[in-house]
Design a protein around this motif. Structure first.
Motif, short mmCIF file in Angstrom:
data_model
loop_
_atom_site.label_atom_id
_atom_site.label_comp_id
_atom_site.label_asym_id
_atom_site.label_seq_id
_atom_site.Cartn_x
_atom_site.Cartn_y
_atom_site.Cartn_z
N MET A 1 8.79 -28.55 10.93
CA MET A 1 8.59 -27.19 10.45
C MET A 1 9.47 -26.98 9.22
N LYS A 2 8.93 -26.23 8.29
CA LYS A 2 9.69 -25.92 7.08
C LYS A 2 10.44 -24.61 7.26
N TYR A 3 11.69 -24.60 6.78
CA TYR A 3 12.53 -23.41 6.84
C TYR A 3 13.09 -23.15 5.44
N LEU A 4 13.14 -21.86 5.09
CA LEU A 4 13.79 -21.44 3.87
C LEU A 4 15.16 -20.90 4.25
N LEU A 5 16.20 -21.48 3.69
CA LEU A 5 17.56 -21.05 3.95
C LEU A 5 18.00 -20.24 2.74
N LEU A 6 18.14 -18.93 2.93
CA LEU A 6 18.48 -18.01 1.85
C LEU A 6 19.98 -17.75 1.87
N ILE A 7 20.64 -18.05 0.79
CA ILE A 7 22.09 -17.95 0.71
C ILE A 7 22.47 -16.65 0.02
N TYR A 8 23.23 -15.82 0.71
CA TYR A 8 23.69 -14.53 0.18
C TYR A 8 25.20 -14.58 -0.01
N SER A 9 25.65 -14.01 -1.12
CA SER A 9 27.09 -13.92 -1.34
C SER A 9 27.41 -12.73 -2.23
N GLU A 10 28.66 -12.38 -2.24
CA GLU A 10 29.12 -11.32 -3.13
C GLU A 10 29.31 -11.90 -4.53
N PRO A 11 29.01 -11.11 -5.55
CA PRO A 11 29.31 -11.60 -6.90
C PRO A 11 30.80 -11.91 -7.01
N ASN A 12 31.11 -12.94 -7.73
CA ASN A 12 32.51 -13.35 -7.95
C ASN A 12 33.22 -13.75 -6.67
N ALA A 13 32.48 -14.20 -5.65
CA ALA A 13 33.10 -14.67 -4.42
C ALA A 13 33.86 -15.97 -4.65
N TRP A 14 33.51 -16.69 -5.72
CA TRP A 14 34.13 -17.97 -6.02
C TRP A 14 34.78 -17.90 -7.40
N SER A 15 35.94 -18.50 -7.54
CA SER A 15 36.49 -18.68 -8.87
C SER A 15 35.63 -19.73 -9.57
N PRO A 16 35.70 -19.84 -10.89
CA PRO A 16 34.90 -20.85 -11.58
C PRO A 16 35.14 -22.27 -11.05
N ASN A 17 36.38 -22.62 -10.78
CA ASN A 17 36.68 -23.95 -10.26
C ASN A 17 36.12 -24.14 -8.85
N GLU A 18 36.28 -23.13 -8.00
CA GLU A 18 35.74 -23.20 -6.64
C GLU A 18 34.21 -23.29 -6.66
N HIS A 19 33.61 -22.55 -7.58
CA HIS A 19 32.15 -22.57 -7.70
C HIS A 19 31.66 -23.96 -8.10
N ALA A 20 32.35 -24.61 -9.02
CA ALA A 20 31.98 -25.96 -9.44
C ALA A 20 32.06 -26.94 -8.26
N VAL A 21 33.10 -26.80 -7.44
CA VAL A 21 33.25 -27.66 -6.26
C VAL A 21 32.13 -27.38 -5.26
N ALA A 22 31.82 -26.11 -5.03
CA ALA A 22 30.77 -25.74 -4.10
C ALA A 22 29.41 -26.26 -4.58
N LEU A 23 29.14 -26.19 -5.87
CA LEU A 23 27.88 -26.73 -6.41
C LEU A 23 27.81 -28.24 -6.20
N ALA A 24 28.91 -28.93 -6.44
CA ALA A 24 28.93 -30.38 -6.23
C ALA A 24 28.68 -30.71 -4.76
N GLU A 25 29.28 -29.94 -3.85
CA GLU A 25 29.05 -30.14 -2.41
C GLU A 25 27.58 -29.90 -2.06
N SER A 26 26.99 -28.87 -2.66
CA SER A 26 25.58 -28.56 -2.39
C SER A 26 24.67 -29.68 -2.88
N VAL A 27 24.95 -30.21 -4.05
CA VAL A 27 24.15 -31.31 -4.58
C VAL A 27 24.29 -32.54 -3.67
N ALA A 28 25.50 -32.81 -3.23
CA ALA A 28 25.71 -33.94 -2.31
C ALA A 28 24.93 -33.73 -1.01
#
Length: 135
Positions: free
Chosen positions: A1-28
């Motif tokens: 079965m296919k599922y859509l996982l919708l990610i919600y967050s507050e604006p500016n929840a991540w610092s730029p450096n934290e956001h870059a790490v989170a994006l790298a984790e997501s790609v991995a």
């Protein structure tokens, strides 16, 4: 079965450096899911200021800058996965970095018959990167 996982967050929840790490984790995570033949697509979304909402009421088109509703958290990205159970979708959602600072909503996809097959836009898709996963 296919599922859509919708990610919600507050604006500016991540610092730029934290956001870059989170994006790298997501790609991995996408690569791991692809190896497990569970990955279909995933992407962060542009900032909420770029949103446009469209409504048609009584035949009249209404176009409004911004999201559908004012909320504390906004839709920040998504994963589209193909797994056998809701429990597997939950497990994947628990590994998405955005779940640590916001929330991930899991919605099963209603699969409709007779939809067109996706045709890649060769102007924007490079041969090295293909969203499609052959079952």
């Amino acid at each position: 079965m296919k599922y859509l996982l919708l990610i919600y967050s507050e604006p500016n929840a991540w610092s730029p450096n934290e956001h870059a790490v989170a994006l790298a984790e997501s790609v991995a995570l996408c690569h791991v899911l692809n190896e497990q033949r569970q990955y279909i697509a995933a992407s962060p979304l542009q900032p909420i200021e770029t949103a446009t909402t469209v409504r048609v009421r009584s035949g009249k088109l209404e176009v409004v800058d911004g999201p559908y509703a004012e909320t504390k958290e906004h839709l920040a990205g998504y994963f589209l996965v193909d797994v056998e159970t809701l429990e597997q979708a939950i497990e994947i959602a628990s590994r998405i970095p955005g779940s640590r600072r916001g929330a991930t909503e899991i919605r099963p996809i209603v699969e409709l018959d007779n939809l067109p097959l996706r045709t890649p836009n060769t102007a924007t898709q490079t041969p090295e990167y293909n969203h499609d996963v052959t079952p």
